[in-house]
Motif scaffolding. Structure first.
Motif, PDB file in Angstrom:
ATOM      1  N   ALA A 198       2.394  -2.344  -1.177  1.00 26.83           N
ATOM      2  CA  ALA A 198       3.247  -1.276  -0.650  1.00 26.83           C
ATOM      3  C   ALA A 198       4.016  -1.743   0.582  1.00 26.83           C
ATOM      4  O   ALA A 198       5.199  -1.415   0.753  1.00 26.83           O
ATOM      5  N   THR A 248       8.094  -1.783   0.681  1.00 20.60           N
ATOM      6  CA  THR A 248       8.820  -0.879   1.578  1.00 20.60           C
ATOM      7  C   THR A 248       9.547  -1.619   2.692  1.00 20.60           C
ATOM      8  O   THR A 248      10.526  -1.107   3.238  1.00 20.60           O
ATOM      9  N   LEU A 251       1.747   4.602   5.455  1.00 25.10           N
ATOM     10  CA  LEU A 251       1.217   3.240   5.563  1.00 25.10           C
ATOM     11  C   LEU A 251       0.149   3.158   6.651  1.00 25.10           C
ATOM     12  O   LEU A 251      -0.880   2.489   6.482  1.00 25.10           O
ATOM     13  N   ASP A 310      -1.297   6.617  -3.135  1.00 24.90           N
ATOM     14  CA  ASP A 310      -0.183   6.557  -2.182  1.00 24.90           C
ATOM     15  C   ASP A 310       0.675   5.321  -2.409  1.00 24.90           C
ATOM     16  O   ASP A 310       1.901   5.367  -2.214  1.00 24.90           O
ATOM     17  N   ALA A 311       0.066   4.222  -2.792  1.00 22.82           N
ATOM     18  CA  ALA A 311       0.845   3.005  -3.047  1.00 22.82           C
ATOM     19  C   ALA A 311       1.806   3.218  -4.209  1.00 22.82           C
ATOM     20  O   ALA A 311       2.976   2.803  -4.152  1.00 22.82           O
ATOM     21  N   LEU A 328       4.678   5.257  -2.896  1.00 21.94           N
ATOM     22  CA  LEU A 328       5.579   4.509  -2.022  1.00 21.94           C
ATOM     23  C   LEU A 328       6.530   3.607  -2.805  1.00 21.94           C
ATOM     24  O   LEU A 328       7.647   3.343  -2.372  1.00 21.94           O
ATOM     25  N   LEU A 329       6.083   3.132  -3.959  1.00 20.08           N
ATOM     26  CA  LEU A 329       6.958   2.303  -4.780  1.00 20.08           C
ATOM     27  C   LEU A 329       7.860   3.137  -5.686  1.00 20.08           C
ATOM     28  O   LEU A 329       8.734   2.573  -6.378  1.00 20.08           O
ATOM     29  N   GLY A 351       6.476   1.889  -9.005  1.00 18.21           N
ATOM     30  CA  GLY A 351       5.021   1.985  -8.963  1.00 18.21           C
ATOM     31  C   GLY A 351       4.415   2.499 -10.246  1.00 18.21           C
ATOM     32  O   GLY A 351       3.234   2.270 -10.501  1.00 18.21           O
ATOM     33  N   VAL A 395       0.546  -2.063  -8.698  1.00 18.70           N
ATOM     34  CA  VAL A 395      -0.112  -0.890  -8.104  1.00 18.70           C
ATOM     35  C   VAL A 395      -0.577   0.107  -9.151  1.00 18.70           C
ATOM     36  O   VAL A 395      -1.566   0.820  -8.937  1.00 18.70           O
TER      37      VAL A 395
END
Length: 394
Positions: free
Chosen positions: A272, A276, A296, A344-345, A348-349, A353, A360
């Motif tokens: 992540a 990001t 993060l 969450d990862a 975030l992608l 993701g 992830v």
């Protein structure tokens, strides 16, 4: 859904510094991961390939024997160091990290409760002879209720005859030896005995591997015992002592699962962060947006808390102090944390993701099983509560 080309990831984020006593060992492990594990992890997981040759090399280099005594072929490493190795392996490929943890669990009963003769005869091959172990406690009708197992062992002279079915066995069908818990007496925990069963024993067969949502490279299967004969010399501990042996092994095994969970979460955070900081939106890196920066920060904080918890429990174990409550806490916290962090990862992608082009989504699927194995997290809460307020009133 239309997606732009993914950005080029920057160099990996620097990892924490290991404890001084583990620095060289972890350096060797990271080198092995870089050369042999990470480059093929995604491809082999997608293909459902178990890295049997890799486990043979891990055995030859001593990485399957780290927490056991040197006189039996072990590495004489503190559990604190062994768990850091598991974290690294779990981050690279959970099939490998969890596989090492299961093998270590399978050796525990003999190492801790076997006779000197049994340990001298079996442990060197189990620890460094290229063998792979599995642990057989769960059954189709007794998962969380481990004391309700139905696999039976009856004595005939100098042999025991095992009949029944074990379920959810990691390495089922490919292991060279199995630590098996079977009922030799009445109902409940006092009627259970432990045995060391060769993988090629007559009458022992494996069902087809389970089709799982994650860890496709790690075989999980039922084992069927059809009048499997085992010499009494392969009985571990006293008759009726098996349940206590199993629970002692699980205390240590839960720390292995906690370490693997921290590894998976760390791998997800690293991915992540790379994404990001490398991807730009609205003219600046995605990581510059406060909402994502806070995500993060929370992920990193949870990982550090989990790592501190499993290491603290390991230090208690290394000091010979009771650690069962802390092991349950570590397993509970770290695996729940890994589920949150991997979720969450993926977020975030964004769309990336959710694709198999990035790891992830695999980490998210793998994190889920860690909340279930070695005792579900509901069982961990029951264990912790029992330590705090005593047994439930019935």
């Amino acid at each position: 859904m239309t997606l732009a080309q993914p950005p080029v990831a920057p160099a990996p984020v620097p990892r924490r510094m290991p404890a001084p006593e583990s620095h060289d060992l972890l350096g060797l492990v990271r080198d092995l991961i870089r050369r042999e594990i990470r480059p093929v992890a995604a491809e082999e997981e997608a293909a459902g390939t178990f890295p049997r040759e890799l486990f043979s090399r891990l055995s030859a280099t001593g990485l399957l024997a780290l927490p056991y005594p040197e006189r039996f072929g072990g590495g004489d490493q503190p559990y604190e160091v062994y768990l850091q190795v598991l974290e690294e392996l779990g981050a690279a490929r959970l099939t490998v990290g969890l596989g090492v943890s299961v093998h270590t669990l399978a050796c525990h009963a003999l190492a801790a409760f076997g006779t000197d003769e049994q340990r001298a005869w079996h442990l060197p091959q189990m620890l460094g002879g290229g063998l792979l172990g599995a642990y057989c406690l769960s059954e189709p009708q007794s998962g969380s209720d481990a004391a309700g197992l139905r696999t039976r062992a009856r004595r005939e002279g100098d042999e025991w005859v095992l009949s029944g079915t074990k379920a959810w066995i990691t390495h089922g069908g490919i292991a060279d030896f199995y630590t098996v818990l079977a009922r030799t007496g009445g109902e409940g925990p006092r009627g259970v005995t432990a045995f060391l069963v060769p993988g090629g024993a007559r009458g022992l067969t494996a069902a087809a591997p389970e089709r799982k949502m994650g860890m496709g490279g790690s075989p999980t299967a039922q084992l069927h015992f059809d009048e499997v004969r085992v010499a009494d010399a392969r009985r571990i501990g006293e008759e009726g002592q098996g349940f206590a042996i199993a629970m002692a092994a699980l205390d240590s095994g839960r720390l292995g699962i906690a370490a693997c969970a921290v590894g998976v979460a760390q791998a997800a955070l690293d991915e992540a962060l790379a994404f990001t900081t490398g991807r730009r939106q609205f003219g600046r890196p995605v990581a510059d947006f406060q909402g994502l920066r806070f995500m993060l920060a929370d992920m990193a904080t949870q990982i550090e808390a989990g790592r501190a918890l499993y290491l603290a429990a390991a230090r208690l174990r290394d000091a010979g102090e009771p650690f069962g409550q802390q092991a349950a806490m570590a397993k509970l916290f770290c695996t729940d944390m890994a589920m949150r962090v991997t979720t969450d990862a993926v977020q975030l992608l964004g769309g990336y993701g959710y694709t198999a082009d990035f790891p992830v989504e695999r980490y998210l699927r793998e994190a889920k099983v860690l909340q279930i194995v070695e005792g579900t997290n509901q069982i961990q809460r029951a264990v912790i509560a029992r330590h705090l307020v005593g047994p439930e009133q019935r």
